[in-house]
Design an enzyme around this catalytic site. Structure first.
Site, short mmCIF file in Angstrom:
data_model
loop_
_atom_site.label_atom_id
_atom_site.label_comp_id
_atom_site.label_asym_id
_atom_site.label_seq_id
_atom_site.Cartn_x
_atom_site.Cartn_y
_atom_site.Cartn_z
N SER A 28 29.13 9.54 -18.90
CA SER A 28 29.83 8.47 -19.62
C SER A 28 29.20 8.27 -20.98
O SER A 28 27.98 8.43 -21.13
CB SER A 28 29.71 7.19 -18.79
N TYR A 70 24.28 0.84 -14.37
CA TYR A 70 25.27 1.94 -14.26
C TYR A 70 24.91 3.07 -15.22
O TYR A 70 24.83 4.25 -14.83
CB TYR A 70 26.67 1.38 -14.56
N LYS A 106 23.68 7.18 -14.70
CA LYS A 106 24.35 8.36 -15.30
C LYS A 106 23.33 9.17 -16.09
O LYS A 106 23.31 10.40 -16.02
CB LYS A 106 25.51 7.92 -16.21
P1 NAD Z 1 37.40 5.57 -9.52
O1 NAD Z 1 36.63 4.45 -8.90
O2 NAD Z 1 38.85 5.42 -9.67
O3 NAD Z 1 37.10 6.93 -8.75
C1 NAD Z 1 35.89 7.18 -8.08
C2 NAD Z 1 36.22 7.73 -6.70
O4 NAD Z 1 34.99 7.94 -5.99
C3 NAD Z 1 37.07 6.74 -5.89
O5 NAD Z 1 38.14 7.43 -5.29
C4 NAD Z 1 36.09 6.22 -4.83
O6 NAD Z 1 36.74 5.88 -3.63
C5 NAD Z 1 35.14 7.40 -4.67
N1 NAD Z 1 33.82 7.02 -4.19
C6 NAD Z 1 33.09 5.94 -4.58
N2 NAD Z 1 31.93 5.94 -3.91
C7 NAD Z 1 31.93 7.02 -3.08
C8 NAD Z 1 31.01 7.55 -2.15
N3 NAD Z 1 29.84 6.95 -1.90
N4 NAD Z 1 31.33 8.68 -1.49
C9 NAD Z 1 32.51 9.29 -1.72
N5 NAD Z 1 33.43 8.83 -2.58
C10 NAD Z 1 33.14 7.71 -3.27
O7 NAD Z 1 36.71 5.86 -10.93
P2 NAD Z 1 37.19 6.80 -12.11
O8 NAD Z 1 37.54 5.93 -13.25
O9 NAD Z 1 38.16 7.80 -11.62
O10 NAD Z 1 35.80 7.48 -12.46
C11 NAD Z 1 35.44 8.76 -11.96
C12 NAD Z 1 34.05 9.10 -12.44
O11 NAD Z 1 34.04 9.07 -13.87
C13 NAD Z 1 32.97 8.12 -11.99
O12 NAD Z 1 31.80 8.84 -11.68
C14 NAD Z 1 32.76 7.24 -13.20
O13 NAD Z 1 31.44 6.73 -13.25
C15 NAD Z 1 33.01 8.22 -14.33
N6 NAD Z 1 33.45 7.57 -15.58
C16 NAD Z 1 34.53 6.74 -15.56
C17 NAD Z 1 34.95 6.12 -16.74
C18 NAD Z 1 36.10 5.16 -16.76
O14 NAD Z 1 36.18 4.33 -17.68
N7 NAD Z 1 37.04 5.21 -15.82
C19 NAD Z 1 34.25 6.37 -17.93
C20 NAD Z 1 33.16 7.23 -17.91
C21 NAD Z 1 32.78 7.83 -16.71
C1 WQD Z 2 37.28 -2.14 -24.50
C2 WQD Z 2 37.32 -3.15 -25.64
C3 WQD Z 2 36.05 -5.14 -25.16
C4 WQD Z 2 38.59 -6.54 -21.88
C5 WQD Z 2 33.76 0.41 -20.25
C6 WQD Z 2 32.39 0.73 -19.71
C7 WQD Z 2 32.01 2.14 -20.03
C8 WQD Z 2 33.09 3.14 -19.55
C9 WQD Z 2 34.45 2.73 -20.03
C10 WQD Z 2 32.52 3.97 -17.36
C11 WQD Z 2 35.96 -3.81 -25.90
C12 WQD Z 2 37.52 -5.47 -25.30
C13 WQD Z 2 38.05 -5.80 -22.92
C14 WQD Z 2 39.14 -7.80 -22.14
C15 WQD Z 2 38.60 -7.52 -24.47
N1 WQD Z 2 33.17 3.17 -18.12
N2 WQD Z 2 38.06 -6.28 -24.19
N3 WQD Z 2 39.13 -8.24 -23.44
O1 WQD Z 2 33.50 -1.84 -22.40
O2 WQD Z 2 34.29 -0.01 -23.98
O3 WQD Z 2 33.75 0.54 -21.66
O4 WQD Z 2 34.70 1.36 -19.70
O5 WQD Z 2 31.71 4.80 -17.64
O6 WQD Z 2 30.78 2.39 -19.42
O7 WQD Z 2 31.46 -0.18 -20.29
O8 WQD Z 2 35.78 -0.75 -22.10
O9 WQD Z 2 38.07 -1.53 -21.62
O10 WQD Z 2 36.12 -2.97 -20.95
O11 WQD Z 2 36.67 -2.73 -23.36
O12 WQD Z 2 38.61 -7.96 -25.62
O13 WQD Z 2 39.60 -8.53 -21.25
O14 WQD Z 2 38.18 -4.23 -25.25
O15 WQD Z 2 35.25 -6.14 -25.72
O16 WQD Z 2 35.87 -4.03 -27.29
P1 WQD Z 2 34.26 -0.60 -22.61
P2 WQD Z 2 36.71 -2.02 -21.91
#
Ligand code: NAD
Ligand code: WQD
Length: 349
Positions: free
Chosen positions: A136, A160, A164
């Site tokens: 991430s 978190y 990562k």
């Molecule tokens: P998500 O929660 O929709 O998907 C994660 C999946 O992993 C889910 O289906 C959940 O049921 C499964 N899971 C959770 N814990 C588990 C466990 N202990 N064993 C097996 N399965 C498990 O999340 P996502 O948004 O699809 O994210 C996928 C990956 O990408 C994650 O590792 C997340 O940290 C990373 N990521 C997500 C974002 C984002 O904003 N969505 C951004 C950066 C990185």
């Molecule tokens: C986006 C913008 C908020 C909600 C998060 C995680 C990051 C990654 C992606 C996993 C920001 C603003 C938001 C609201 C708002 N996840 N906002 N009102 O914080 O950039 O990233 O998701 O790896 O680790 O931190 O995403 O969608 O929460 O926010 O004004 O109700 O929207 O302040 O500027 P963020 P977000």
């Protein structure tokens, strides 16, 4: 070719799994369904225009926790002893909420780090050495750079992000220890949007934390108004700027990264997956209203603790390394999120 997709029922994992199926890969999806629904696979049938018999030949779904080493071993052993070994793993499974990680750090270290260690040990035992990992942009922490390159300091600001960054270090150590390992570490910026069919999308439990699912629920009337977290950031309009990436572009980035790992052994790449374009919260509200024709009530409130003003990728290394770049605009991200939301006002339920 058989691939293991952990977390393949989740938001990003499901979109990537669908594209992998379309590319001809056969999948073993391993998911605890902690944050996802089994209904997603019925939706695959609709999108692919196939029946359950066909789909079960292409995907085997296993309900399990990545911390369950015995079950993981059983899975690898089953495929290896039937002459159909798992060639590579895409590892999405994990916990992903920044705010929850502050309250439950033990769970985050357990699932994200120890779960990955478990998986790696079983992979090594069954001689599967290629892994695509969901990292991430959160690993960079706060930044003053206008666009973040991969050599930016790693300085996560919450549990978190710490997990990562720790997994990134762990995979790097493995790569340095043994020339069999190959890793693609992908640092996602802000994944949003949904498949254009409206059959699969993001389905957060409870009140969403992230901007896109929150706006969608305001637009559909499930939530009253959006709180904009600060209009005093040093940005063009004072609201936070982010690099939003359409989940299908993101999924395609995974296919390119996987193909790179399959081409050659013993590589490690750490890449930003983002568009390189920044959009403010007000830009998103405006575009969302335009796409939907619905007014989005909002109110300016205080900054959210832990937020940064601007977070935008420099995606040039990904383009150079993978030949991949994003194609979809903010308009398409809003359109596809809205299409998913209106077709599924209660998500998969
Ligand atoms: P998500 O929660 O929709 O998907 C994660 C999946 O992993 C889910 O289906 C959940 O049921 C499964 N899971 C959770 N814990 C588990 C466990 N202990 N064993 C097996 N399965 C498990 O999340 P996502 O948004 O699809 O994210 C996928 C990956 O990408 C994650 O590792 C997340 O940290 C990373 N990521 C997500 C974002 C984002 O904003 N969505 C951004 C950066 C990185
Ligand atoms: C986006 C913008 C908020 C909600 C998060 C995680 C990051 C990654 C992606 C996993 C920001 C603003 C938001 C609201 C708002 N996840 N906002 N009102 O914080 O950039 O990233 O998701 O790896 O680790 O931190 O995403 O969608 O929460 O926010 O004004 O109700 O929207 O302040 O500027 P963020 P977000």
């Amino acid at each position: 070719m058989k691939l293991l997709v952990t977390g393949g029922a989740g938001f990003i994992g499901s979109h990537t799994s669908l594209l992998l199926l379309e590319e001809g890969y056969d999948l073993v999806i391993y998911d605890s369904f902690h944050n996802s629904s089994k209904k997603v696979f019925k939706r695959f049938e609709k999108i692919l225009g196939c029946d359950e018999t066909y789909l079960t030949k292409r995907i085997k779904v296993i309900e399990g926790d990545i911390r369950d080493r015995n079950l993981l071993e059983e899975v690898f052993n089953y495929y290896s002893s039937s002459g159909d070994s798992i060639t590579a793993v895409l590892h999405f499974a994990g916990l992903k909420s920044v705010s929850e990680s502050v309250i439950k750090p033990i769970d985050y270290w357990d699932v994200n780090l120890l779960g990955t260690k478990n998986l790696i040990e079983v992979m090594a035992k069954y001689e599967c050495y290629k892994l695509v990992f969901s990292s991430s942009a959160t690993v960079y922490g706060s930044t003053s750079s206008s666009k973040i390159t991969e050599d930016h300091n790693i300085n996560p600001q919450n549990p978190y992000g710490h997990t990562k960054a720790a997994v990134e270090d762990f995979l790097t150590d493995l790569y340095n220890s043994n020339d069999k390992w190959s890793f693609a570490i992908l640092r996602y910026f802000n994944p949003v949007g949904a498949h254009s069919s409206g059959q699969i999308g993001e389905d957060p439990f409870g009140v969403p934390n992230n901007l896109f699912p929150f706006i969608s629920q305001v637009a559909i009337g499930r939530l009253e108004k959006l709180l904009v977290f600060g209009n005093d950031w040093p940005t063009t309009d004072g609201t936070g700027i982010r690099d939003y990436i359409h989940v299908i572009d993101l999924a395609q980035g995974h296919i390119s990264a996987l193909e790179k790992l399959l081409e050659n052994n013993n590589q490690i790449v750490k890449l930003n997956l983002g568009s390189g374009k920044g959009h403010s919260v007000l830009d998103v509200i405006k575009t969302f209203s335009k796409v939907t024709g619905v007014d989005i009530p909002y109110e300016i409130s205080n900054r959210r603790s832990g937020d940064t003003g601007q977070n935008v990728a420099d995606p040039s290394l990904s383009k150079k390394t993978l030949g991949w770049e994003t194609k979809r605009t903010l308009f398409e991200m809003c359109r596809d999120s809205w299409n998913w939301q209106t077709k599924n006002p209660n998500g998969y339920n």
